[in-house]
Motif scaffolding. Structure first.
Motif, PDB file in Angstrom:
ATOM      1  N   LYS A  47       0.820  -1.217   0.000  1.00  0.00           N
ATOM      2  CA  LYS A  47       0.000   0.000   0.000  1.00  0.00           C
ATOM      3  C   LYS A  47       0.856   1.271   0.000  1.00  0.00           C
ATOM      4  CE  LYS A  47      -4.208  -1.827   0.548  1.00  0.00           C
ATOM      5  NZ  LYS A  47      -5.466  -1.411  -0.012  1.00  0.00           N
ATOM      6  N   ASN A  48       2.155   1.143   0.256  1.00  0.00           N
ATOM      7  CA  ASN A  48       3.123   2.244   0.139  1.00  0.00           C
ATOM      8  C   ASN A  48       2.914   3.418   1.093  1.00  0.00           C
ATOM      9  OD1 ASN A  48       4.790   1.078  -1.903  1.00  0.00           O
ATOM     10  ND2 ASN A  48       3.178   1.518  -3.378  1.00  0.00           N
ATOM     11  N   ALA A  49       2.429   3.165   2.297  1.00  0.00           N
ATOM     12  CA  ALA A  49       2.306   4.239   3.294  1.00  0.00           C
ATOM     13  C   ALA A  49       3.676   4.826   3.627  1.00  0.00           C
ATOM     14  CB  ALA A  49       1.632   3.714   4.557  1.00  0.00           C
ATOM     15  N   GLN A  50       4.732   4.065   3.408  1.00  0.00           N
ATOM     16  CA  GLN A  50       6.081   4.551   3.699  1.00  0.00           C
ATOM     17  C   GLN A  50       6.448   5.756   2.841  1.00  0.00           C
ATOM     18  OE1 GLN A  50       5.419   1.617   2.251  1.00  0.00           O
ATOM     19  NE2 GLN A  50       6.764   1.337   0.483  1.00  0.00           N
ATOM     20  N   ILE A  51       5.813   5.913   1.689  1.00  0.00           N
ATOM     21  CA  ILE A  51       6.080   7.074   0.839  1.00  0.00           C
ATOM     22  C   ILE A  51       5.647   8.354   1.554  1.00  0.00           C
ATOM     23  CG2 ILE A  51       5.410   8.224  -1.316  1.00  0.00           C
ATOM     24  CD1 ILE A  51       5.266   5.397  -2.583  1.00  0.00           C
ATOM     25  N   ILE A  52       4.513   8.310   2.227  1.00  0.00           N
ATOM     26  CA  ILE A  52       4.040   9.484   2.977  1.00  0.00           C
ATOM     27  C   ILE A  52       4.990   9.793   4.120  1.00  0.00           C
ATOM     28  CG2 ILE A  52       2.204  10.382   4.453  1.00  0.00           C
ATOM     29  CD1 ILE A  52       0.227   8.786   2.721  1.00  0.00           C
ATOM     30  N   GLY A  70      -4.833   2.632  10.423  1.00  0.00           N
ATOM     31  CA  GLY A  70      -4.957   1.256   9.964  1.00  0.00           C
ATOM     32  C   GLY A  70      -4.149   0.322  10.837  1.00  0.00           C
ATOM     33  N   ASN A  71      -4.131  -0.917  10.454  1.00  0.00           N
ATOM     34  CA  ASN A  71      -3.275  -1.897  11.115  1.00  0.00           C
ATOM     35  C   ASN A  71      -2.884  -2.954  10.096  1.00  0.00           C
ATOM     36  OD1 ASN A  71      -5.460  -3.678  10.877  1.00  0.00           O
ATOM     37  ND2 ASN A  71      -6.150  -3.343  12.960  1.00  0.00           N
ATOM     38  N   GLY A  72      -1.896  -3.724  10.465  1.00  0.00           N
ATOM     39  CA  GLY A  72      -1.432  -4.765   9.561  1.00  0.00           C
ATOM     40  C   GLY A  72       0.002  -5.148   9.864  1.00  0.00           C
ATOM     41  N   ASP A  73       0.530  -6.046   9.061  1.00  0.00           N
ATOM     42  CA  ASP A  73       1.864  -6.601   9.274  1.00  0.00           C
ATOM     43  C   ASP A  73       2.976  -5.561   9.210  1.00  0.00           C
ATOM     44  OD1 ASP A  73       0.624  -9.076   9.408  1.00  0.00           O
ATOM     45  OD2 ASP A  73       1.045  -9.565   7.307  1.00  0.00           O
ATOM     46  N   TYR A  74       2.735  -4.436   8.564  1.00  0.00           N
ATOM     47  CA  TYR A  74       3.757  -3.415   8.339  1.00  0.00           C
ATOM     48  C   TYR A  74       3.711  -2.295   9.390  1.00  0.00           C
ATOM     49  CZ  TYR A  74       6.872  -0.977   4.994  1.00  0.00           C
ATOM     50  OH  TYR A  74       7.933  -0.377   4.364  1.00  0.00           O
ATOM     51  N   GLU A  75       2.789  -2.397  10.342  1.00  0.00           N
ATOM     52  CA  GLU A  75       2.571  -1.327  11.318  1.00  0.00           C
ATOM     53  C   GLU A  75       3.818  -1.001  12.142  1.00  0.00           C
ATOM     54  OE1 GLU A  75      -0.409  -0.221  15.046  1.00  0.00           O
ATOM     55  OE2 GLU A  75      -0.803  -1.997  13.829  1.00  0.00           O
ATOM     56  N   LYS A  76       4.457  -1.998  12.685  1.00  0.00           N
ATOM     57  CA  LYS A  76       5.640  -1.763  13.523  1.00  0.00           C
ATOM     58  C   LYS A  76       6.757  -1.092  12.725  1.00  0.00           C
ATOM     59  CE  LYS A  76       8.766  -4.029  16.748  1.00  0.00           C
ATOM     60  NZ  LYS A  76       9.157  -5.284  17.389  1.00  0.00           N
ATOM     61  N   GLU A  77       6.989  -1.561  11.525  1.00  0.00           N
ATOM     62  CA  GLU A  77       8.039  -0.983  10.685  1.00  0.00           C
ATOM     63  C   GLU A  77       7.723   0.474  10.334  1.00  0.00           C
ATOM     64  OE1 GLU A  77      10.535  -1.980   6.612  1.00  0.00           O
ATOM     65  OE2 GLU A  77       9.333  -3.546   7.554  1.00  0.00           O
ATOM     66  N   LEU A  78       6.455   0.768  10.052  1.00  0.00           N
ATOM     67  CA  LEU A  78       6.063   2.147   9.753  1.00  0.00           C
ATOM     68  C   LEU A  78       6.241   3.054  10.968  1.00  0.00           C
ATOM     69  CD1 LEU A  78       2.856   1.505   7.627  1.00  0.00           C
ATOM     70  CD2 LEU A  78       5.053   2.377   6.802  1.00  0.00           C
ATOM     71  N   LYS A  79       5.908   2.551  12.157  1.00  0.00           N
ATOM     72  CA  LYS A  79       6.097   3.338  13.389  1.00  0.00           C
ATOM     73  C   LYS A  79       7.588   3.642  13.604  1.00  0.00           C
ATOM     74  CE  LYS A  79       2.002   2.062  16.003  1.00  0.00           C
ATOM     75  NZ  LYS A  79       1.474   1.399  17.199  1.00  0.00           N
ATOM     76  N   ASN A  80       8.424   2.650  13.378  1.00  0.00           N
ATOM     77  CA  ASN A  80       9.870   2.860  13.513  1.00  0.00           C
ATOM     78  C   ASN A  80      10.366   3.873  12.483  1.00  0.00           C
ATOM     79  OD1 ASN A  80      10.369   1.172  15.689  1.00  0.00           O
ATOM     80  ND2 ASN A  80      10.633  -0.625  14.383  1.00  0.00           N
ATOM     81  N   GLY A  84      11.968   7.894  12.919  1.00  0.00           N
ATOM     82  CA  GLY A  84      13.308   8.153  12.417  1.00  0.00           C
ATOM     83  C   GLY A  84      14.258   7.001  12.642  1.00  0.00           C
ATOM     84  N   ASN A  85      13.720   5.816  12.900  1.00  0.00           N
ATOM     85  CA  ASN A  85      14.539   4.631  13.175  1.00  0.00           C
ATOM     86  C   ASN A  85      14.468   3.617  12.044  1.00  0.00           C
ATOM     87  OD1 ASN A  85      14.985   5.685  15.785  1.00  0.00           O
ATOM     88  ND2 ASN A  85      13.120   4.733  16.531  1.00  0.00           N
ATOM     89  N   SER A  86      14.462   4.089  10.810  1.00  0.00           N
ATOM     90  CA  SER A  86      14.290   3.139   9.688  1.00  0.00           C
ATOM     91  C   SER A  86      15.533   2.333   9.427  1.00  0.00           C
ATOM     92  CB  SER A  86      13.877   3.877   8.432  1.00  0.00           C
ATOM     93  OG  SER A  86      14.823   4.854   8.067  1.00  0.00           O
TER      94      SER A  86
END
Length: 86
Positions: A47-52, A70-80, A84-86
């Protein structure tokens, strides 16, 4: 369709709608002068939320902010990533 956007609502220059948006921003602790981007959907990589998030982190003028819902498998990674902890 129940999942459609009312384009007419967003194409009007309506002072009442602007006031309502400013109230929502204030209630969420968002500066009313900022442009607020919204992502609402399943938090999966496709879904590419990381672009935002990347866009917000690169905004040197601080003109933009985002709300990601939203929620999903990518939630933790997006929060990080947002922290600024990518």
């Amino acid at each position: 369709a129940p999942h459609a956007v009312d384009n007419g609502r967003f194409s009007k220059d309506d002072q009442q709608l602007k006031m309502q948006a400013d109230e929502w921003k204030t209630s969420l602790g968002i500066d009313k002068e900022k442009v607020c981007l919204l992502f609402a959907g399943k938090l999966v990589k496709d879904k590419n939320a990381q672009i935002i998030i990347d866009f917000i982190l690169r905004d040197k003028q601080g003109k933009y902010t985002a709300i990601i819902v939203g929620n999903g498998d990518y939630e933790k990674e997006l929060k990080n990533m947002a922290a600024g902890n990518s």
